[in-house]
Design a protein around this motif. Structure first.
Motif: not given
Length: 448
Positions: A110-129
């Motif tokens: 999640e932290e890696f994705l925020r750095s790639q998006l350039g948006n430190p406040n973006a919400r990111i959610l992940g799900y597994e089966p």
């Protein structure tokens, strides 16, 4: 066998070793299958941070975030591929996903994705089966990324297989499990196979050398019992052969005394013709007794088995005949090492060559090496032997009328002694007539 009876039986038995070997192989195969499956799972499904997938998802999210609202659905549709599908959503509720839970591994992504998006406040959610309700058809891998205007991008995948394809992965796992199972089985069964192999070698050795030493008693209980019984039988046979040889030799020796008395009494016969007949009979009986004594007291049978050059032995035998003015054709290989009793084999082949010289012409010897033994052929161009007598001639003191006479010195023990020596080596001796006249004697000696 009842379970309690099996538990009470001796521990070192073939049945118990087979059962323990089977269980050990099965347990080892299961453990290795589990371990290899875990390793293959990590190989086939590496951590998301090592797949390069998050960089791709971040790039797509940035493109959709920068695009006008009316173009976002089509951009998301074109961004989909065989690994995941991309959907742009106006509201989070449109995603229809379960409530997420905290995952330490996902927080790193999640932290890696925020750095790639350039948006430190973006919400990111992940799900597994396994986070979806049971039997939910939508169950799979899902990633939701919040854009700057509050809309969402949803990435969905029903399987996570971003490494090796399933077919080669499964084949590799099966191959490794089979190899490990075979290795375990070979190691476990060595305890059973080793004593059995040594038992078989000892039995074969006794078949070619009746003075062979007893077999070492080792292995599971049943194999040890079989070896003990075999050693007892071997000792009884050796004792029987020794007693029979001593008894027959003693009888043959004791017959010399009445023969000597018969010759002395024959000196007092006045009729010269009857006296000559009696002396011929006495001489013939004396020759038979001497041959029998030589046969029974054959020192070649006490000779230990050793490795020797069989081709060189034939050369020596033929050279002895040539020194006596008898030409014998020889066609052996340059060198052929055989393990046996050279004095006995030389005596057997000498008896066969003597017959070929006495009762035929053009004696010849050939030596051939096969995969499992050697073949020696002694041939001549004589009258041969009637097929009806080709087995009878191996009986002691048997002589064919018309082919042998009292002046040749033969008493009918040559072929008998030759076959006995060949049989003691585990081989065979057979006769057959040649198409254009003569006899073909075949001696087959196996490799031990």
């Amino acid at each position: 066998m009842k379970p309690l009876q099996w538990l009470n039986c001796p521990s070192d038995t073939v049945a118990r070793w087979i059962a323990l070997t089977t269980m050990a192989a099965m347990l080892t195969a299961l453990l290795l299958t589990w371990a290899l499956s875990q390793l293959a799972g990590v190989w086939a499904r590496p951590p998301l941070l090592q797949t390069g997938l998050l960089e791709s998802l971040a790039s797509i999210s940035r493109i959709i975030d920068a695009a006008p609202v009316e173009q976002r659905p089509s951009i998301a549709r074109f961004a989909s591929n065989e690994i995941y599908s991309t959907t742009w959503l106006r509201r989070f509720e449109d995603a229809e996903v379960p409530t997420p839970y905290d995952d330490a591994e996902f927080r790193a992504g999640e932290e890696f994705l925020r750095s790639q998006l350039g948006n430190p406040n973006a919400r990111i959610l992940g799900y597994e089966p396994d986070e979806w309700p049971v039997n939910d058809p939508r169950a799979g891998y899902a990633l939701l990324v919040e854009l700057r205007d509050g809309s969402w991008v949803k990435f969905s995948a029903f399987t996570r297989n971003w490494g090796l394809d399933p077919l080669p992965r499964n084949l590799i796992v099966i191959a490794l499990v089979l190899l490990s199972t075979i290795a375990v089985a070979l190691i476990a069964t060595r305890h059973l196979a080793g004593p059995l192999e040594r038992f078989a070698r000892g039995a074969r050795r006794f078949g070619s050398d009746f003075r062979a030493p007893p077999i070492a008693v080792e292995g599971p209980r049943e194999i040890r019992q079989a070896i003990v019984a075999f050693n007892a039988m071997q000792a009884q046979l050796q004792h029987f052969i020794h007693d029979r040889t001593q008894m027959l030799a003693a009888i043959s020796h004791d017959l010399r005394t009445p023969l000597t008395r018969m010759r002395l009494r024959g000196e007092f016969i006045d009729d010269p013709e009857q006296q000559a007949k009696l002396f011929r009979d006495v001489d013939e009986m004396q020759a038979m007794i001497n041959s029998a004594l030589e046969f029974f007291r054959d020192e070649a049978r006490l000779e230990p088995a050793t490795a020797f050059d069989l081709a060189g032995l034939l050369h020596t035998l033929v050279d002895d005949y040539r020194d006596a003015g008898i030409e014998v054709q020889l066609s052996p290989p340059g060198r052929l090492v055989y393990v046996g009793r050279p004095i006995g084999i030389k005596r057997a082949l000498g008896n066969l060559l003597d017959n070929a010289i006495k009762y035929g012409r053009e004696p010849a010897v050939t030596l051939e090496q096969g995969a499992h033994g050697v073949l020696i052929r002694v041939r001549d161009r004589g009258p041969g032997i009637d097929p009806a007598y080709q087995e009878e001639v191996f009986k002691p003191f048997f002589r064919i009328e018309g082919s042998r006479n009292k002046h040749t010195g033969g008493v009918g023990l040559g072929l008998c002694a030759a076959r006995a020596i060949v049989l003691e080596h585990g081989g065979s001796l057979s006769l057959r007539n040649r198409p254009r006249g003569g006899l073909d004697v075949r001696v087959e000696l196996p490799f031990t």
